[in-house]
Write a protein that holds these residues in place. Sequence first.
Motif, mmCIF file in Angstrom:
data_model
loop_
_atom_site.group_PDB
_atom_site.id
_atom_site.type_symbol
_atom_site.label_atom_id
_atom_site.label_comp_id
_atom_site.label_asym_id
_atom_site.label_seq_id
_atom_site.Cartn_x
_atom_site.Cartn_y
_atom_site.Cartn_z
ATOM 1 N N UNK A 1 39.649 10.537 31.408
ATOM 2 C CA UNK A 1 40.199 9.339 31.764
ATOM 3 C C UNK A 1 38.647 8.633 31.700
ATOM 4 N N UNK A 2 37.763 9.077 32.613
ATOM 5 C CA UNK A 2 36.433 8.287 32.506
ATOM 6 C C UNK A 2 35.689 8.220 31.349
ATOM 7 N N UNK A 3 35.647 9.208 30.835
ATOM 8 C CA UNK A 3 34.928 9.331 29.369
ATOM 9 C C UNK A 3 35.680 8.475 28.386
ATOM 10 N N UNK A 4 36.837 8.037 28.400
ATOM 11 C CA UNK A 4 37.693 7.426 27.633
ATOM 12 C C UNK A 4 36.959 5.859 27.714
ATOM 13 N N UNK A 5 36.833 5.611 29.004
ATOM 14 C CA UNK A 5 36.180 4.365 29.293
ATOM 15 C C UNK A 5 34.810 4.052 28.806
ATOM 16 N N UNK B 1 32.989 9.609 42.316
ATOM 17 C CA UNK B 1 34.578 10.265 42.445
ATOM 18 C C UNK B 1 35.434 8.696 42.134
ATOM 19 N N UNK B 2 36.645 8.852 41.845
ATOM 20 C CA UNK B 2 37.346 7.963 41.644
ATOM 21 C C UNK B 2 37.735 7.093 42.680
ATOM 22 N N UNK B 3 37.396 5.690 42.767
ATOM 23 C CA UNK B 3 38.239 4.772 43.783
ATOM 24 C C UNK B 3 39.548 4.640 43.271
ATOM 25 N N UNK B 4 40.444 4.008 44.230
ATOM 26 C CA UNK B 4 41.906 3.716 44.274
ATOM 27 C C UNK B 4 42.381 3.100 45.341
ATOM 28 N N UNK B 5 43.698 2.717 45.166
ATOM 29 C CA UNK B 5 44.346 2.017 46.176
ATOM 30 C C UNK B 5 44.802 2.833 47.232
ATOM 31 N N UNK B 6 45.694 2.525 48.309
ATOM 32 C CA UNK B 6 45.850 3.475 49.213
ATOM 33 C C UNK B 6 47.112 4.581 48.753
ATOM 34 N N UNK B 7 47.653 4.191 47.696
ATOM 35 C CA UNK B 7 48.766 5.204 47.362
ATOM 36 C C UNK B 7 47.655 6.279 46.465
ATOM 37 N N UNK B 8 48.252 7.573 46.410
ATOM 38 C CA UNK B 8 47.286 8.325 46.158
ATOM 39 C C UNK B 8 47.000 8.642 44.367
#
Length: 194
Positions: free
Chosen positions: A55-59, A113-120
Amino acid sequence: MLRSFSGMMLLVVSQLSFAADIQKDTLYPKVQFDTSMGKIVMELDRTRAPITVDNFLTYVVKGEYDNTVFHRIIPEFVVQGGGLDPDLNEKPEMKTIVNESGNGLSNTFGTIAMARESEPHTATRQFYFNVAENTRLDPSSRRWGYAVFGEVIEGEAVLQAMSVVPTEVNKKLGWPDVPVTTIILKQAKLLPRK
C-alpha cells in the motif's frame, strides 16, 4: 475487435509493469524521502507487513507523497505526514487496508508505522515515524495496535530535528501540533534494488 484486444493487452502490460514498480519480489525495499529538512531513508519489511508495504509503495511510485507536508509533530512521540498538501488540503485516498499490527515489529524509535482512525482497519495513506519508544502503540490482548512496517536506516538526525520544530494549533484545521514552519516532503522515491 482488434482494437479492443490491443487495449486489453495494453492494460495487462501496464498492470504488470506497475506491479514491478513496487518491487513485489524484494522483501526489504528501501524508500528515500527528500524533505525540506534533509533526507531520510527507510527499509521496509515486506515479510512482516506485506499489505502495508505494498500500500505504502503504491502511493510512493504514483508520486502521491510528493509535495505533501508533515502536519503533526509531537516531541518525544511522533512525526506524522503523508495526507495533506502544503495548503493543508487532504489528498485523495485509496481504500483502507487490513491492520497488520501484531506482526512482531514494535513502535520503537526510528520505526515507521501507519496512522489510522480509532477503528483498527482504517489506515490509508498517512504514516508516522516514532521518535520515542512508543510500545504503548503496539497491540495487546485487548486492543489493536498501530502497524509498524519499516525503520529508518539513514537520516535519524533529520528525524530528530523535525521532532522538535515549534508547533501550534492550526486555525484552518483546528488541529494542535501543526508545525509553525511547513516541513515539506518534496519527493518520496523507491530506491533501486541492490
